[in-house]
Design a protein around this motif. Structure first.
Motif, mmCIF file in Angstrom:
data_model
loop_
_atom_site.group_PDB
_atom_site.id
_atom_site.type_symbol
_atom_site.label_atom_id
_atom_site.label_comp_id
_atom_site.label_asym_id
_atom_site.label_seq_id
_atom_site.Cartn_x
_atom_site.Cartn_y
_atom_site.Cartn_z
ATOM 1 N N GLU A 119 0.870 -1.170 0.000
ATOM 2 C CA GLU A 119 0.000 0.000 0.000
ATOM 3 C C GLU A 119 0.909 1.221 0.000
ATOM 4 O O GLU A 119 1.769 1.365 0.866
ATOM 5 N N VAL A 120 0.764 2.071 -0.988
ATOM 6 C CA VAL A 120 1.630 3.235 -1.121
ATOM 7 C C VAL A 120 1.247 4.269 -0.060
ATOM 8 O O VAL A 120 0.088 4.701 0.017
ATOM 9 N N PRO A 121 2.214 4.680 0.774
ATOM 10 C CA PRO A 121 1.906 5.672 1.807
ATOM 11 C C PRO A 121 1.594 7.039 1.197
ATOM 12 O O PRO A 121 2.014 7.349 0.091
ATOM 13 N N ARG A 122 0.866 7.850 1.943
ATOM 14 C CA ARG A 122 0.454 9.168 1.459
ATOM 15 C C ARG A 122 1.626 10.018 0.988
ATOM 16 O O ARG A 122 1.559 10.660 -0.044
ATOM 17 N N TRP A 123 2.715 10.018 1.768
ATOM 18 C CA TRP A 123 3.857 10.869 1.433
ATOM 19 C C TRP A 123 4.490 10.491 0.096
ATOM 20 O O TRP A 123 5.130 11.315 -0.536
ATOM 21 N N ALA A 124 4.308 9.238 -0.337
ATOM 22 C CA ALA A 124 4.921 8.795 -1.600
ATOM 23 C C ALA A 124 3.978 8.968 -2.792
ATOM 24 O O ALA A 124 4.369 8.711 -3.931
ATOM 25 N N ARG A 125 2.766 9.426 -2.552
ATOM 26 C CA ARG A 125 1.799 9.545 -3.646
ATOM 27 C C ARG A 125 2.109 10.687 -4.596
ATOM 28 O O ARG A 125 1.482 10.817 -5.634
ATOM 29 N N VAL A 126 3.092 11.515 -4.243
ATOM 30 C CA VAL A 126 3.523 12.563 -5.164
ATOM 31 C C VAL A 126 4.306 11.958 -6.326
ATOM 32 O O VAL A 126 4.454 12.584 -7.373
#
Length: 177
Positions: A119-126
């Motif tokens: 699951e991709v963490p929020r901070w890496a969604r950029v």
């Protein structure tokens, strides 16, 4: 003579996991007769050092063992360790001996399949998902490209010792698996 060597390879590949050499005591720990922990070592992933710790079982079949991943834990920074709740993997490595009695060639073969979900963490969604996936795939491929040939070389050394009558089953690796 070749028939004896062929039979010896078949016998070796059918040994119960409890009789296996640990191969590399610096990287592999035996939990019970057929369950092991493998310390992969540090890998760089998206600027973080990740240290996977794998728990595997060994199931001996007629033509060789099957190594199945039971559990994966990621060690490293707090961020990396938090990914344990968002990370899953399955892996099967089937090791077989191949060759026909009439052939002069016999070989050890390894077929590995691995699936990883994260699951991709929020901070890496950029970052684009494809960039994260391709980086993760390259890391896993690098691990397999390095670990599987080293494992097979250690297995060959262990077979040579076993075939020569050495039943000490001493680890022979140097922490490079």
């Amino acid at each position: 003579m070749w028939t004896e060597q062929f039979a010896a390879a078949a016998d070796y590949m059918r040994l119960p996991a409890s009789q296996y050499s640990v191969l590399d005591a610096k990287k592999i720990e035996r939990l019970d007769d057929d369950t092991f922990i493998c310390y992969v070592g540090g890998l760089n992933f998206l600027g973080f050092v990740v240290e996977p710790v794998l728990t595997v079982s060994v199931i001996v079949q007629d033509r060789g063992p099957v190594v199945k991943l039971l559990d994966t834990k990621l060690q490293g920074s707090k961020t990396i360790m938090a990914a344990n709740d968002r990370f899953g993997a399955t892996m099967t490595n089937t090791v077989t001996w191949e060759g026909d009695e009439g052939s002069e060639v016999k070989q050890l073969c390894s077929e590995t399949s691995i699936q990883v979900a994260l699951e991709v963490p929020r901070w890496a969604r950029v970052m684009p998902t494809s960039a994260i996936e391709s980086t993760g795939s390259r890391v896993m491929q690098t691990v397999l490209n390095s670990a599987v040939p080293k494992f097979l070389k250690q297995l060959q050394k262990d077979y040579d010792l076993w075939a020569a009558g050495d039943d000490s089953r001493k680890p022979m690796g140097n922490g490079e698996l």
